[in-house]
Design a protein around this motif. Structure first.
Motif, PDB file in Angstrom:
ATOM      1  N   PHE A 157       9.994  64.166 127.907  1.00  0.00           N
ATOM      2  CA  PHE A 157      10.422  65.248 127.029  1.00  0.00           C
ATOM      3  C   PHE A 157      11.252  66.282 127.791  1.00  0.00           C
ATOM      4  O   PHE A 157      10.935  66.622 128.931  1.00  0.00           O
ATOM      5  CB  PHE A 157       9.204  65.932 126.396  1.00  0.00           C
ATOM      6  CG  PHE A 157       8.340  64.973 125.630  1.00  0.00           C
ATOM      7  CD1 PHE A 157       8.666  64.626 124.321  1.00  0.00           C
ATOM      8  CD2 PHE A 157       7.229  64.381 126.218  1.00  0.00           C
ATOM      9  CE1 PHE A 157       7.883  63.710 123.616  1.00  0.00           C
ATOM     10  CE2 PHE A 157       6.444  63.473 125.527  1.00  0.00           C
ATOM     11  CZ  PHE A 157       6.770  63.142 124.219  1.00  0.00           C
ATOM     12  N   ALA A 158      12.310  66.741 127.125  1.00  0.00           N
ATOM     13  CA  ALA A 158      13.130  67.833 127.649  1.00  0.00           C
ATOM     14  C   ALA A 158      12.518  69.145 127.187  1.00  0.00           C
ATOM     15  O   ALA A 158      12.380  69.385 125.985  1.00  0.00           O
ATOM     16  CB  ALA A 158      14.564  67.705 127.143  1.00  0.00           C
ATOM     17  N   VAL A 159      12.140  69.980 128.128  1.00  0.00           N
ATOM     18  CA  VAL A 159      11.462  71.251 127.832  1.00  0.00           C
ATOM     19  C   VAL A 159      12.424  72.379 128.187  1.00  0.00           C
ATOM     20  O   VAL A 159      12.664  72.649 129.369  1.00  0.00           O
ATOM     21  CB  VAL A 159      10.155  71.360 128.631  1.00  0.00           C
ATOM     22  CG1 VAL A 159       9.492  72.712 128.407  1.00  0.00           C
ATOM     23  CG2 VAL A 159       9.203  70.224 128.261  1.00  0.00           C
ATOM     24  N   PRO A 160      13.024  73.024 127.193  1.00  0.00           N
ATOM     25  CA  PRO A 160      14.022  74.060 127.498  1.00  0.00           C
ATOM     26  C   PRO A 160      13.393  75.267 128.177  1.00  0.00           C
ATOM     27  O   PRO A 160      12.158  75.395 128.237  1.00  0.00           O
ATOM     28  CB  PRO A 160      14.579  74.424 126.115  1.00  0.00           C
ATOM     29  CG  PRO A 160      13.502  74.045 125.156  1.00  0.00           C
ATOM     30  CD  PRO A 160      12.814  72.852 125.754  1.00  0.00           C
ATOM     31  N   GLY A 161      14.238  76.141 128.689  1.00  0.00           N
ATOM     32  CA  GLY A 161      13.744  77.360 129.309  1.00  0.00           C
ATOM     33  C   GLY A 161      13.020  78.249 128.320  1.00  0.00           C
ATOM     34  O   GLY A 161      13.012  78.009 127.106  1.00  0.00           O
ATOM     35  N   GLY A 162      12.388  79.282 128.836  1.00  0.00           N
ATOM     36  CA  GLY A 162      11.647  80.195 127.978  1.00  0.00           C
ATOM     37  C   GLY A 162      12.554  80.935 127.014  1.00  0.00           C
ATOM     38  O   GLY A 162      13.747  81.131 127.270  1.00  0.00           O
ATOM     39  N   ALA A 163      11.980  81.340 125.903  1.00  0.00           N
ATOM     40  CA  ALA A 163      12.731  82.081 124.884  1.00  0.00           C
ATOM     41  C   ALA A 163      12.820  83.552 125.263  1.00  0.00           C
ATOM     42  O   ALA A 163      11.808  84.165 125.627  1.00  0.00           O
ATOM     43  CB  ALA A 163      12.066  81.936 123.522  1.00  0.00           C
ATOM     44  N   ALA A 164      14.014  84.111 125.191  1.00  0.00           N
ATOM     45  CA  ALA A 164      14.174  85.553 125.394  1.00  0.00           C
ATOM     46  C   ALA A 164      13.585  86.292 124.204  1.00  0.00           C
ATOM     47  O   ALA A 164      13.340  85.708 123.139  1.00  0.00           O
ATOM     48  CB  ALA A 164      15.648  85.892 125.560  1.00  0.00           C
ATOM     49  N   ARG A 165      13.350  87.572 124.360  1.00  0.00           N
ATOM     50  CA  ARG A 165      12.821  88.363 123.243  1.00  0.00           C
ATOM     51  C   ARG A 165      13.803  88.293 122.074  1.00  0.00           C
ATOM     52  O   ARG A 165      15.003  88.440 122.238  1.00  0.00           O
ATOM     53  CB  ARG A 165      12.589  89.802 123.664  1.00  0.00           C
ATOM     54  CG  ARG A 165      11.461  89.921 124.679  1.00  0.00           C
ATOM     55  CD  ARG A 165      10.983  91.347 124.871  1.00  0.00           C
ATOM     56  NE  ARG A 165       9.876  91.387 125.820  1.00  0.00           N
ATOM     57  CZ  ARG A 165       8.608  91.167 125.504  1.00  0.00           C
ATOM     58  NH1 ARG A 165       8.279  90.880 124.254  1.00  0.00           N
ATOM     59  NH2 ARG A 165       7.662  91.228 126.429  1.00  0.00           N
ATOM     60  N   GLY A 166      13.255  88.056 120.902  1.00  0.00           N
ATOM     61  CA  GLY A 166      14.087  87.912 119.717  1.00  0.00           C
ATOM     62  C   GLY A 166      14.552  86.491 119.473  1.00  0.00           C
ATOM     63  O   GLY A 166      15.155  86.205 118.444  1.00  0.00           O
ATOM     64  N   GLU A 167      14.275  85.586 120.422  1.00  0.00           N
ATOM     65  CA  GLU A 167      14.656  84.184 120.282  1.00  0.00           C
ATOM     66  C   GLU A 167      13.425  83.312 120.039  1.00  0.00           C
ATOM     67  O   GLU A 167      12.292  83.731 120.295  1.00  0.00           O
ATOM     68  CB  GLU A 167      15.343  83.672 121.554  1.00  0.00           C
ATOM     69  CG  GLU A 167      16.743  84.184 121.782  1.00  0.00           C
ATOM     70  CD  GLU A 167      17.382  83.502 122.989  1.00  0.00           C
ATOM     71  OE1 GLU A 167      18.606  83.650 123.140  1.00  0.00           O
ATOM     72  OE2 GLU A 167      16.667  82.819 123.769  1.00  0.00           O
ATOM     73  N   TYR A 168      13.673  82.094 119.594  1.00  0.00           N
ATOM     74  CA  TYR A 168      12.612  81.086 119.537  1.00  0.00           C
ATOM     75  C   TYR A 168      12.973  79.968 120.515  1.00  0.00           C
ATOM     76  O   TYR A 168      14.131  79.828 120.927  1.00  0.00           O
ATOM     77  CB  TYR A 168      12.418  80.543 118.123  1.00  0.00           C
ATOM     78  CG  TYR A 168      13.623  79.858 117.513  1.00  0.00           C
ATOM     79  CD1 TYR A 168      13.874  78.499 117.725  1.00  0.00           C
ATOM     80  CD2 TYR A 168      14.496  80.560 116.678  1.00  0.00           C
ATOM     81  CE1 TYR A 168      14.964  77.865 117.151  1.00  0.00           C
ATOM     82  CE2 TYR A 168      15.594  79.940 116.095  1.00  0.00           C
ATOM     83  CZ  TYR A 168      15.811  78.582 116.326  1.00  0.00           C
ATOM     84  OH  TYR A 168      16.896  77.954 115.757  1.00  0.00           O
ATOM     85  N   VAL A 169      11.985  79.201 120.919  1.00  0.00           N
ATOM     86  CA  VAL A 169      12.218  78.118 121.877  1.00  0.00           C
ATOM     87  C   VAL A 169      13.172  77.088 121.261  1.00  0.00           C
ATOM     88  O   VAL A 169      12.969  76.637 120.141  1.00  0.00           O
ATOM     89  CB  VAL A 169      10.882  77.436 122.263  1.00  0.00           C
ATOM     90  CG1 VAL A 169      11.157  76.212 123.136  1.00  0.00           C
ATOM     91  CG2 VAL A 169       9.974  78.409 123.007  1.00  0.00           C
ATOM     92  N   GLY A 170      14.199  76.735 122.008  1.00  0.00           N
ATOM     93  CA  GLY A 170      15.172  75.758 121.544  1.00  0.00           C
ATOM     94  C   GLY A 170      16.311  76.316 120.713  1.00  0.00           C
ATOM     95  O   GLY A 170      17.143  75.570 120.221  1.00  0.00           O
ATOM     96  N   GLN A 171      16.354  77.642 120.553  1.00  0.00           N
ATOM     97  CA  GLN A 171      17.378  78.249 119.697  1.00  0.00           C
ATOM     98  C   GLN A 171      18.793  77.964 120.213  1.00  0.00           C
ATOM     99  O   GLN A 171      19.704  77.729 119.434  1.00  0.00           O
ATOM    100  CB  GLN A 171      17.142  79.759 119.591  1.00  0.00           C
ATOM    101  CG  GLN A 171      18.125  80.464 118.670  1.00  0.00           C
ATOM    102  CD  GLN A 171      17.715  81.898 118.383  1.00  0.00           C
ATOM    103  OE1 GLN A 171      16.536  82.245 118.459  1.00  0.00           O
ATOM    104  NE2 GLN A 171      18.673  82.745 118.041  1.00  0.00           N
TER     105      GLN A 171
END
Length: 449
Positions: A430-444
C-alpha cells in the motif's frame, strides 16, 4: 520477520510525534477542530464534567499503580479526583508531516482492515470517504467521540496512544480513474516459495491500520471507520493483532514474538542520519502527492508453532542466530552488540550459521536494504487438530519496497533456516501518503490534485 526490530513497546507517542515534525499539545488541550465536548455527570453534584477535563487532570498528577501495574477503569468523577493514568492520556497527533502509526512505539492492540470501493463508487466518492475518515481519525486520536452515531465504547478512556493510518492499494487507482498517478513502487510483489496466499485476505483498494494501548479504544476506532464507509466501500478483509502491554516489563525492551524470540534488533531509528531517506518518500519526487509518505508491506505470517516447539533451545537459537534469553548474537555480547559473522566455533563452522535468519536479514548483507518493522502478533483460534492459527502480522515501512522488502525476502527465500517454520498466508502493498496538513484530509493532494 527480519533482524530489524520494531519500535520499543514502551515508547511514548509524544516522542515519536516530535520526530515526525509534529508538535504535541498537552493532554486535555483538545482536538484542532471545534467540537462539542461530551459530558459526564458527577454523581454527587449532578454537575457536568467533560471528558476533556478528565484528560486534563492526567498531566498534572500521574497515578501510581500497584506493583502489578494493573490499570483500573474510570467513570465520571469530580474534577481533581481520580485522573487518567499516563497510559490513557498519551496522545498521538493527526496533523503531522508523516502519518501517525509509522514511527510511534508498538501499541498493545491493533486492527488491520482493507476496503474495496463498491460498484459505482469512484474518485468523488473516495474523496468524500477520505474526508470523513480523516475527520473521525482526528477526533478519536484526540480522545473525542465520533461526530455521528458514536457507540460510546471508549467513553471512559483517554486517547491511549491511538493512531490511525490510511493507504491506497494498486487497484484503487484504476477504480478512481487515477492510473496515471499510480506510483511505480506499487508494482505487484514477486512470488516467494513460502507463499500460501489467500487472495480473499490480500490486497484491497484502501488499507487502514489502527493501533492503541487500550483494546476498546482500538475497537471503537475500527467500528467508527467501518460505519463511515457507508455505501462507498465494503470490508475486503480484517485482522486483529496484539503486542505486550506498555509497562509489562521491568524496563523497555525489544518485543518478543510468539516463538518466544526477541523479534529483531537493528531497526532503523529516527535519529539515524539516513532514516528519512530509507523510510519516507522525499519531497519533489514522483508522484508529487506521495511526498513525505511511505510504502507499507503487510504480510500475515503463520508460525508453525507445533514444529518450532519440538526444537531444542540450541536448535532454535541456531535457526535465528541469536540467544533466546536476551536477543544477543551467538557470537557474543548483548542484544546491541554487532554480530561477528566470521567467528568460528569449536567445530570449525561459523558460530552464527550461514543460514541463520539474523545473518541473512542484516542490511549489510543485502546491499544496505532496510525497512522499519512495526508488527503485531495474532492468534485466531485453535483448529480441530489442536494446531494454533497464530503468528505475526508483519508490517514494514520503506521509501521503496523494491529496494527494501523485496531484496531481503528474495534472499530469505533462497535458504533461511526459519522458512520451514513459517508460512506467508496473506499479502498486501500500500502507498501511504504523507500526513494531512490542517484543513486537509489524507490523500487530498491525490484526489483533488
Amino acid at each position: 520477520m527480519t533482524d530489524q526490530s520494531a519500535p520499543k513497546n514502551t515508547s511514548r507517542s509524544t516522542r515519536a510525534s516530535r520526530s515526525s515534525g509534529g508538535s504535541v499539545p498537552a493532554a486535555g488541550s483538545g482536538s484542532a477542530s471545534a467540537v462539542p465536548e461530551p459530558r459526564a455527570t458527577d454523581a454527587a453534584t449532578g454537575a457536568g464534567i467533560s471528558r476533556r477535563r478528565l484528560l486534563g487532570t492526567a498531566g498534572a498528577s500521574g497515578l501510581v499503580l500497584g506493583a502489578a501495574g494493573a490499570a483500573i477503569g474510570y467513570t465520571a468523577a469530580p474534577a481533581g479526583a481520580t485522573p487518567l493514568t499516563a497510559l490513557g492520556s498519551d496522545r498521538a497527533v493527526f496533523h503531522v508531516k508523516h502519518q501517525p502509526g509509522i514511527t510511534e512505539g508498538l501499541q498493545s492492540s491493533g486492527h488491520l482492515v482493507a476496503f474495496d470501493l463498491t460498484a459505482g463508487s469512484g474518485r468523488k466518492e473516495a474523496a468524500a470517504l477520505l474526508r470523513r475518515w480523516s475527520g473521525t481519525a482526528e477526533r478519536l486520536m484526540a480522545g473525542e467521540p465520533a461526530a455521528h452515531g458514536d457507540t460510546g465504547v471508549a467513553r471512559d478512556a483517554g486517547p491511549s496512544s491511538l493512531t490511525i493510518t490510511f493507504g491506497f492499494g494498486r487497484s484503487f487507482f484504476d477504480r478512481t480513474g487515477l492510473a496515471q498517478q499510480r506510483p511505480a513502487a506499487l508494482e505487484p510483489l514477486p512470488a516467494f516459495s513460502s507463499d500460501r496466499l489467500d487472495k480473499a485476505r490480500s490486497d484491497g483498494d484502501l488499507w487502514v491500520q489502527i493501533g492503541a494501548n487500550d483494546a476498546l479504544v482500538a475497537f471503537h476506532a475500527l467500528r467508527a471507520l467501518q460505519k463511515d464507509a457507508g455505501s462507498a466501500a465494503r470490508v475486503r478483509w480484517q485482522m486483529n493483532g496484539f503486542n505486550r502491554s506498555p509497562g509489562a516489563t521491568a524496563h523497555p525492551m525489544t518485543a518478543r514474538n510468539l516463538m518466544g524470540q526477541v523479534d529483531g534488533t537493528n531497526n532503523p531509528k529516527p535519529k539515524d542520519p539516513d532514516f528519512d531517506q530509507r523510510i519516507f518518500v522525499p519531497g519533489g519526487g514522483r508522484p508529487a502527492w506521495m511526498a513525505n509518505g511511505s510504502y507499507a508491506v503487510v504480510r500475515r505470517i503463520r508460525m508453525l508453532l507445533d514444529d518450532w516447539e519440538k526444537l531444542s533451545l540450541p536448535e532454535q537459537e541456531n535457526v535465528i542466530g541469536r540467544r533466546k534469553s536476551d536477543g544477543a548474537p551467538l557470537s557474543g555480547g548483548t542484544e546491541t552488540t554487532a554480530m561477528d559473522l566470521e567467528k568460528p566455533g569449536q567445530d570449525g563452522t561459523y558460530v552464527v550459521p550461514v543460514n541463520a535468519h539474523a545473518r541473512i536479514t542484516r542490511p549489510d548483507q543485502n546491499g544496505g536494504a532496510a525497512m522499519l518493522r512495526r508488527p503485531f502478533s495474532y492468534h485466531d483460534g485453535i483448529g480441530p487438530d489442536g494446531t494454533p492459527d497464530a503468528g505475526l502480522l508483519f508490517i514494514c515501512w520503506q521509501a521503496d519496497p523494491l529496494r527494501g522488502f523485496v531484496p531481503v525476502q528474495r534472499k530469505l527465500d533462497r535458504g533461511d533456516a526459519l522458512s520451514p517454520f513459517i508460512r506467508h498466508e496473506a499479502s498486501g502493498l500500500f502507498a501511504v501518503p504523507g500526513g494531512a496538513a490542517r484543513g486537509e484530509y489524507v490523500g487530498q493532494r491525490l484526489l483533488e490534485g
